[in-house]
Design a protein around this motif. Structure first.
Motif: not given
Length: 239
Positions: A27, A29, A72, A74-75
């Motif tokens: 994902g 980073s 993530a 959502e973040t």
């Protein structure tokens, strides 16, 4: 949990949209350096507030000069972390320990929304910043002289315009050197976490009212019955 007192400003070394390494998790980073002073006691799995967002350390080097975190989806939707680029400064704060003085306020690191800087006015040696919320519903949790976390920095509200969903804070001279807000201009975005206290009070009132409405024998329902009965009697007496 955090205090909103920024420990240092780190530098974004790398922003990777698809990190396939074991610490990247396939994902997004973020690798942050120039922050060795807060990494002396770092462990994998520790939480570090990064621009107000509670993120988990997934990697750090042997010399403890940088650390990596995953971000993530959502973040990314809730915050402005997706706008970061190499070389940007970020506010950093380690999670509190039992012996830390709570000099700011209780900050979760759970960003509610972002806001845009719409005003920046010098006031003596301080700067007054005005912000407009992206998600206007959060203005109801912002009160004059209350707390707010802006990019993880604990600050005090100096003015609120509920109609415009705008609010202001004053950044004193000392803080200007310690946080990234002083580097930002009109049009830039910031992460916003409203004070948890307001949300807790709202939810408690909502749950209590719903429970009383469902209970025919509750104090609230009895009061409503009395008020309705009184009003009906007043109308009948006028006929």
């Amino acid at each position: 949990m955090f205090t909103g007192l920024i420990e240092t400003i780190g530098t974004v070394l790398e922003y990777t949209t698809l990190d396939t390494s074991s610490s990247g998790g396939n994902g997004v980073s973020l690798t942050i350096g120039n922050c060795s002073e807060i990494l002396t006691d770092v462990h994998l799995g520790d939480s570090i507030s990064t621009n107000g967002v509670c993120l988990t350390v997934t990697e750090f080097d042997e010399g403890k000069t940088f650390f990596k975190v995953g971000i993530a989806p959502e973040t990314l939707r809730r915050t402005n972390l997706g706008d970061l680029k190499t070389g940007d400064g970020v506010n950093l704060e380690r999670a509190v320990t039992s012996d830390v003085r709570l000099g700011g306020h209780v900050v979760q690191g759970h960003v509610d929304t972002i806001a845009t800087i719409v005003g920046r006015v010098p006031d003596g040696n301080a700067i007054t910043f005005t912000f407009k919320l992206r998600d206007v519903e959060f203005i109801s949790y912002i009160v004059h002289k209350g707390f707010i976390a802006i990019d993880g920095t604990s600050l005090t509200i100096t003015n609120v315009d509920y109609d415009k969903a705008e609010f202001s804070i004053m950044l004193i001279s000392y803080s200007q050197e310690k946080v990234i807000l002083s580097r930002k201009s009109i049009g830039d975005s910031v992460n916003i976490e409203v004070d948890l206290t307001g949300k807790l009070i709202e939810k408690q009132i909502e749950v209590n009212l719903n429970n009383q409405i469902k209970n025919n024998d509750s104090v609230l329902n009895k009061l409503i019955e009395k008020l309705v009965e009184k009003k009906v009697n007043e109308l009948l007496s006028k006929k």
